[in-house]
Structure formats: C-alpha cells, structure tokens
Design a protein around this motif. Structure first.
Motif, PDB file in Angstrom:
ATOM      1  N   MET A  49       1.300  -8.922  11.879  1.00 18.71           N
ATOM      2  CA  MET A  49       2.428  -8.677  10.978  1.00 18.71           C
ATOM      3  C   MET A  49       2.402  -7.235  10.470  1.00 18.71           C
ATOM      4  O   MET A  49       3.427  -6.571  10.422  1.00 18.71           O
ATOM      5  CB  MET A  49       2.419  -9.662   9.801  1.00 18.71           C
ATOM      6  CG  MET A  49       2.873 -11.040  10.177  1.00 18.71           C
ATOM      7  SD  MET A  49       3.172 -12.117   8.756  1.00 18.71           S
ATOM      8  CE  MET A  49       1.605 -12.189   7.960  1.00 18.71           C
ATOM      9  N   ILE A  50       1.231  -6.763  10.118  1.00 17.08           N
ATOM     10  CA  ILE A  50       1.109  -5.392   9.622  1.00 17.08           C
ATOM     11  C   ILE A  50       1.351  -4.393  10.756  1.00 17.08           C
ATOM     12  O   ILE A  50       2.135  -3.463  10.616  1.00 17.08           O
ATOM     13  CB  ILE A  50      -0.268  -5.164   8.971  1.00 17.08           C
ATOM     14  CG1 ILE A  50      -0.375  -5.974   7.677  1.00 17.08           C
ATOM     15  CG2 ILE A  50      -0.501  -3.681   8.689  1.00 17.08           C
ATOM     16  CD1 ILE A  50      -1.772  -6.028   7.093  1.00 17.08           C
ATOM     17  N   GLY A  51       0.714  -4.610  11.899  1.00 13.48           N
ATOM     18  CA  GLY A  51       0.816  -3.668  13.011  1.00 13.48           C
ATOM     19  C   GLY A  51       2.172  -3.635  13.688  1.00 13.48           C
ATOM     20  O   GLY A  51       2.603  -2.599  14.188  1.00 13.48           O
ATOM     21  N   LEU A  52       2.867  -4.767  13.719  1.00 14.79           N
ATOM     22  CA  LEU A  52       4.147  -4.851  14.427  1.00 14.79           C
ATOM     23  C   LEU A  52       5.345  -4.941  13.492  1.00 14.79           C
ATOM     24  O   LEU A  52       6.464  -5.149  13.943  1.00 14.79           O
ATOM     25  CB  LEU A  52       4.147  -6.060  15.372  1.00 14.79           C
ATOM     26  CG  LEU A  52       3.073  -6.077  16.445  1.00 14.79           C
ATOM     27  CD1 LEU A  52       3.126  -7.383  17.234  1.00 14.79           C
ATOM     28  CD2 LEU A  52       3.238  -4.883  17.372  1.00 14.79           C
ATOM     29  N   ASP A  53       5.094  -4.808  12.193  1.00 20.82           N
ATOM     30  CA  ASP A  53       6.163  -4.974  11.202  1.00 20.82           C
ATOM     31  C   ASP A  53       6.850  -6.323  11.414  1.00 20.82           C
ATOM     32  O   ASP A  53       8.068  -6.424  11.456  1.00 20.82           O
ATOM     33  CB  ASP A  53       7.173  -3.820  11.286  1.00 20.82           C
ATOM     34  CG  ASP A  53       8.064  -3.769  10.055  1.00 20.82           C
ATOM     35  OD1 ASP A  53       7.649  -4.261   8.984  1.00 20.82           O
ATOM     36  OD2 ASP A  53       9.195  -3.255  10.180  1.00 20.82           O
ATOM     37  N   GLY A  54       6.027  -7.342  11.578  1.00 22.08           N
ATOM     38  CA  GLY A  54       6.531  -8.678  11.873  1.00 22.08           C
ATOM     39  C   GLY A  54       6.591  -9.555  10.633  1.00 22.08           C
ATOM     40  O   GLY A  54       6.357  -9.110   9.512  1.00 22.08           O
ATOM     41  N   TYR A  55       6.928 -10.811  10.853  1.00 22.60           N
ATOM     42  CA  TYR A  55       7.024 -11.755   9.750  1.00 22.60           C
ATOM     43  C   TYR A  55       6.616 -13.145  10.218  1.00 22.60           C
ATOM     44  O   TYR A  55       6.545 -13.428  11.406  1.00 22.60           O
ATOM     45  CB  TYR A  55       8.446 -11.801   9.182  1.00 22.60           C
ATOM     46  CG  TYR A  55       9.452 -12.429  10.123  1.00 22.60           C
ATOM     47  CD1 TYR A  55       9.736 -13.781  10.058  1.00 22.60           C
ATOM     48  CD2 TYR A  55      10.101 -11.666  11.089  1.00 22.60           C
ATOM     49  CE1 TYR A  55      10.643 -14.361  10.920  1.00 22.60           C
ATOM     50  CE2 TYR A  55      11.009 -12.236  11.958  1.00 22.60           C
ATOM     51  CZ  TYR A  55      11.275 -13.588  11.871  1.00 22.60           C
ATOM     52  OH  TYR A  55      12.171 -14.156  12.723  1.00 22.60           O
TER      53      TYR A  55
ATOM     54  N   TYR B  90      -5.095  -9.842  -2.912  1.00 19.68           N
ATOM     55  CA  TYR B  90      -6.448  -9.409  -2.578  1.00 19.68           C
ATOM     56  C   TYR B  90      -6.745  -9.542  -1.082  1.00 19.68           C
ATOM     57  O   TYR B  90      -7.683  -8.951  -0.586  1.00 19.68           O
ATOM     58  CB  TYR B  90      -7.514 -10.142  -3.394  1.00 19.68           C
ATOM     59  CG  TYR B  90      -7.618 -11.623  -3.131  1.00 19.68           C
ATOM     60  CD1 TYR B  90      -8.343 -12.111  -2.049  1.00 19.68           C
ATOM     61  CD2 TYR B  90      -7.012 -12.538  -3.977  1.00 19.68           C
ATOM     62  CE1 TYR B  90      -8.453 -13.465  -1.809  1.00 19.68           C
ATOM     63  CE2 TYR B  90      -7.109 -13.891  -3.744  1.00 19.68           C
ATOM     64  CZ  TYR B  90      -7.830 -14.348  -2.659  1.00 19.68           C
ATOM     65  OH  TYR B  90      -7.934 -15.689  -2.421  1.00 19.68           O
ATOM     66  N   LEU B  91      -5.920 -10.283  -0.329  1.00 18.58           N
ATOM     67  CA  LEU B  91      -6.161 -10.406   1.112  1.00 18.58           C
ATOM     68  C   LEU B  91      -5.693  -9.177   1.881  1.00 18.58           C
ATOM     69  O   LEU B  91      -6.354  -8.721   2.790  1.00 18.58           O
ATOM     70  CB  LEU B  91      -5.469 -11.651   1.675  1.00 18.58           C
ATOM     71  CG  LEU B  91      -6.077 -12.984   1.255  1.00 18.58           C
ATOM     72  CD1 LEU B  91      -5.256 -14.137   1.817  1.00 18.58           C
ATOM     73  CD2 LEU B  91      -7.516 -13.096   1.720  1.00 18.58           C
ATOM     74  N   GLN B  92      -4.524  -8.640   1.531  1.00 16.61           N
ATOM     75  CA  GLN B  92      -4.000  -7.480   2.253  1.00 16.61           C
ATOM     76  C   GLN B  92      -3.294  -6.497   1.326  1.00 16.61           C
ATOM     77  O   GLN B  92      -2.442  -5.740   1.770  1.00 16.61           O
ATOM     78  CB  GLN B  92      -3.020  -7.917   3.336  1.00 16.61           C
ATOM     79  CG  GLN B  92      -3.658  -8.583   4.515  1.00 16.61           C
ATOM     80  CD  GLN B  92      -4.646  -7.698   5.246  1.00 16.61           C
ATOM     81  OE1 GLN B  92      -4.474  -6.497   5.359  1.00 16.61           O
ATOM     82  NE2 GLN B  92      -5.724  -8.284   5.723  1.00 16.61           N
ATOM     83  N   GLY B  93      -3.606  -6.528   0.056  1.00 19.75           N
ATOM     84  CA  GLY B  93      -2.972  -5.600  -0.879  1.00 19.75           C
ATOM     85  C   GLY B  93      -1.470  -5.774  -0.893  1.00 19.75           C
ATOM     86  O   GLY B  93      -0.970  -6.877  -0.917  1.00 19.75           O
ATOM     87  N   LYS B  94      -0.744  -4.690  -0.848  1.00 25.43           N
ATOM     88  CA  LYS B  94       0.721  -4.721  -0.903  1.00 25.43           C
ATOM     89  C   LYS B  94       1.342  -4.624   0.486  1.00 25.43           C
ATOM     90  O   LYS B  94       2.545  -4.435   0.628  1.00 25.43           O
ATOM     91  CB  LYS B  94       1.239  -3.577  -1.786  1.00 25.43           C
ATOM     92  CG  LYS B  94       0.713  -3.619  -3.195  1.00 25.43           C
ATOM     93  CD  LYS B  94       1.313  -4.781  -3.946  1.00 25.43           C
ATOM     94  CE  LYS B  94       0.829  -4.758  -5.389  1.00 25.43           C
ATOM     95  NZ  LYS B  94       0.949  -6.014  -6.048  1.00 25.43           N
ATOM     96  N   GLN B  95       0.533  -4.735   1.538  1.00 25.14           N
ATOM     97  CA  GLN B  95       1.060  -4.599   2.895  1.00 25.14           C
ATOM     98  C   GLN B  95       1.875  -5.814   3.335  1.00 25.14           C
ATOM     99  O   GLN B  95       2.705  -5.718   4.218  1.00 25.14           O
ATOM    100  CB  GLN B  95      -0.070  -4.360   3.886  1.00 25.14           C
ATOM    101  CG  GLN B  95      -0.738  -3.005   3.692  1.00 25.14           C
ATOM    102  CD  GLN B  95      -1.855  -2.807   4.667  1.00 25.14           C
ATOM    103  OE1 GLN B  95      -2.878  -3.475   4.588  1.00 25.14           O
ATOM    104  NE2 GLN B  95      -1.659  -1.912   5.604  1.00 25.14           N
ATOM    105  N   ILE B  96       1.614  -6.958   2.735  1.00 21.92           N
ATOM    106  CA  ILE B  96       2.361  -8.178   3.062  1.00 21.92           C
ATOM    107  C   ILE B  96       3.020  -8.672   1.785  1.00 21.92           C
ATOM    108  O   ILE B  96       2.369  -8.822   0.757  1.00 21.92           O
ATOM    109  CB  ILE B  96       1.441  -9.257   3.654  1.00 21.92           C
ATOM    110  CG1 ILE B  96       0.900  -8.775   4.997  1.00 21.92           C
ATOM    111  CG2 ILE B  96       2.183 -10.573   3.800  1.00 21.92           C
ATOM    112  CD1 ILE B  96       0.023  -9.758   5.704  1.00 21.92           C
ATOM    113  N   ILE B  97       4.318  -8.904   1.864  1.00 24.31           N
ATOM    114  CA  ILE B  97       5.064  -9.391   0.700  1.00 24.31           C
ATOM    115  C   ILE B  97       5.767 -10.693   1.058  1.00 24.31           C
ATOM    116  O   ILE B  97       6.056 -10.961   2.225  1.00 24.31           O
ATOM    117  CB  ILE B  97       6.099  -8.354   0.210  1.00 24.31           C
ATOM    118  CG1 ILE B  97       7.090  -8.017   1.322  1.00 24.31           C
ATOM    119  CG2 ILE B  97       5.416  -7.105  -0.304  1.00 24.31           C
ATOM    120  CD1 ILE B  97       8.279  -7.225   0.861  1.00 24.31           C
TER     121      ILE B  97
END
Length: 94
Positions: A30-36, A46-53
């Motif tokens: 999701m982070i690398g491909l701008d996926g969902y 705490y798992l991925q900060g603000k990178q996943i909303i």
C-alpha cells in the motif's frame, strides 16, 4: 448459502487486483504502490505512522468484528486490549 469474508465488498470486481494474506506485505505494498484495501479502518498510527490513513467509504456496509476462543480459554492481556479497542468503536457490542 452465506459467504463470509474478512473484508466488505470482497466480491466487487476491480480493474486490477492483488491478493495478499499477510498484513506486513499489504502494508508495504500500500505504501510502495499508493494502494488501498477495504477493512475495518482500525489501523494504529504506531504501525506505520501517518503513511496509512483510514477514509470512510461513501457506500455503507455493515462489518462485524470479533474474536473466537476455545471453550474454557480466556483472553490474554493483548486480547483484552483488543476487545477494549473494539468496544470503543462499537459501544453496543458485548
């Protein structure tokens, strides 16, 4: 016949799809491909900060979240924390 799935809308068709069964792999993709993904939306910072909303879907769907225990087994401390977190999102749950 009822169909059970981990996520809502699992039978909806999509132009492109990647199926993953590992949480760490899906987070990285999701982070690398701008996926969902479509899920409960409960994803601690705490798992991925603000990178996943979490973004609420426009289409309403009911999702039941719970846990299963063997008879006579009790929840661990982490399990109790999980159930407490669930109750915060759905106060009517038991």
């Amino acid at each position: 016949m009822k169909c059970f799935s981990e996520e809502p809308f699992s039978t909806e068709l999509s132009e492109k799809e990647i199926r993953i069964s590992d949480r760490a792999a899906i987070v990285n993709l999701m982070i690398g491909l701008d996926g969902y993904t479509i899920s409960s939306g409960i994803f601690p910072d705490y798992l991925q900060g603000k990178q996943i909303i979490s973004v609420p879907l426009a289409k309403k769907e009911e999702m039941r979240i719970g846990y299963v225990l063997c008879r006579g087994q009790s929840l661990s401390e982490l399990g109790l924390i999980y159930v407490d977190a669930l109750r915060k999102y759905a106060p009517q749950s038991t």
